[in-house]
Enzyme design. Sequence first.
Site, PDB file in Angstrom:
ATOM      1  N   ASP A 152       0.850  -1.195   0.000  1.00  0.00           N
ATOM      2  CA  ASP A 152       0.000   0.000   0.000  1.00  0.00           C
ATOM      3  C   ASP A 152       0.883   1.241   0.000  1.00  0.00           C
ATOM      4  O   ASP A 152       1.731   1.410   0.891  1.00  0.00           O
ATOM      5  CB  ASP A 152      -0.895  -0.019   1.246  1.00  0.00           C
ATOM      6  CG  ASP A 152      -2.058   0.953   1.143  1.00  0.00           C
ATOM      7  OD1 ASP A 152      -2.208   1.590   0.082  1.00  0.00           O
ATOM      8  OD2 ASP A 152      -2.820   1.077   2.124  1.00  0.00           O
ATOM      9  N   ASP A 172      -3.377   2.569  -5.805  1.00  0.00           N
ATOM     10  CA  ASP A 172      -2.238   2.692  -4.893  1.00  0.00           C
ATOM     11  C   ASP A 172      -2.045   1.489  -3.977  1.00  0.00           C
ATOM     12  O   ASP A 172      -1.298   1.573  -3.002  1.00  0.00           O
ATOM     13  CB  ASP A 172      -2.379   3.956  -4.044  1.00  0.00           C
ATOM     14  CG  ASP A 172      -3.611   3.936  -3.149  1.00  0.00           C
ATOM     15  OD1 ASP A 172      -4.495   3.093  -3.364  1.00  0.00           O
ATOM     16  OD2 ASP A 172      -3.689   4.774  -2.227  1.00  0.00           O
ATOM     17  N   GLU A 173      -2.668   0.362  -4.268  1.00  0.00           N
ATOM     18  CA  GLU A 173      -2.457  -0.821  -3.441  1.00  0.00           C
ATOM     19  C   GLU A 173      -2.665  -2.078  -4.268  1.00  0.00           C
ATOM     20  O   GLU A 173      -3.397  -2.085  -5.252  1.00  0.00           O
ATOM     21  CB  GLU A 173      -3.380  -0.831  -2.225  1.00  0.00           C
ATOM     22  CG  GLU A 173      -4.852  -0.894  -2.570  1.00  0.00           C
ATOM     23  CD  GLU A 173      -5.737  -0.996  -1.340  1.00  0.00           C
ATOM     24  OE1 GLU A 173      -5.395  -1.771  -0.430  1.00  0.00           O
ATOM     25  OE2 GLU A 173      -6.788  -0.318  -1.310  1.00  0.00           O
TER      26      GLU A 173
END
Length: 420
Positions: free
Chosen positions: A20, A113-114
């Site tokens: 993350d 974003d993860e």
Amino acid sequence: MKPSDAAPGAARRRVILHVDMDAFYASVELRRRPELVGRPMFVGGERRGVVLSANYQARAFGVVGGMPSSRARRLCPQAVAVPPDFDAYTEVAAGIGEVFESVTAHVERASIDEAYLDVTGALRAFGTARALGEYLRALIADEQGITCSVGIGATKFIAKVASGQAKPDGLVEVPAGAEPAFLHPLPVEQIWGVGESTAGRLHRLGIVTVADLAQTPVPALQRVFGPHQGALLADLAWGRDTRRVLARPGERGVGCQRTFADDLDDPARVRAELLRVSATVARRMRRAGVLGRVVTLTVRFADFRTVSKSATLSGLTDGTDELYAQALALYARLGPPRTRIRRVGVRVQGLVEAGKAYCQPPLDAPERGWREAELAVDEVRRKFGSHCLDRAVLTRRGRDPAPARSLMEAQSAPPGHPWG
């Protein structure tokens, strides 16, 4: 999901990473606005709209993603608001994806974003899951200039909770069998799917920690939350999760892309950057223990027009010079650029495990050549850092790398070779 469903997984323990990015949008903006480092800032409208991401200095004042910008301004009047640049975020996310795919084909992007990575089969090349996680963190920090947090566990749920505990810029590994000890001290809000409403209902039942939830009879939970959610809450309180990493379809590849701080029109600098990304791809392939034969070059111009060209090599390789030579040839096929270049990328597919492939060397090749040199350089960089040793042309701004030679020609290392 029932407790019995998790039993077969104990026989073949999976190793899952949840990676993350830390305050992703804000981190990307800080990368190009270093004057804001250490100051409260958020990405979003100055007075209207919502906060997309806030750095940790702004979060200390209560500013979080999703809140109205007007409220963020009231909470932290000194915060700097930065308008979003989604093209920049997409480019950084694509570069991070290339890093993920260099170690495993089993990558599930949960958002921009993860991602979840099933690295069960990749541990042979890295030794331990922790070493692999630290490798990914270092690579993303080095190439993209932002930090990430990594959680490691036997399930997606445990890995997700662990990455939250690792924030910011850390790594937390939950060993197999230690899931209850890790989870039970945490508040119930850490359970996947427990939002404000569900947490409030749990609190009214006297359930504050995950340990409280684990000790609550399943029928009691089912009476309040329904048969499915009640059983799910009970399973998660003990770390049971049968969900698998769902990789997107497509052939695995190893790649790297580089977006320039300033758009380029100098042919010598473009060639130097092609060498840089080719060398990075080759290092990643050797680290992952794979060879490949299909090379793709992607070029994005200043007007955001993007073109790609691919070619298939006659044999398998993980060598910098072969990849660089092919990248140059593909670049030449594009013709004279009509505008400046914003980004270049090289990707290799058609991968096979290096230990299962045979590469026929040229008949006059020496016993030890450039492959052994590159392996030695890889080891030096691993021990002393990625910037301790590089090809000379990549350390001298503006110098034009020599034309790429075939492996057979490169063995003699003539003057002007890119290692010179």
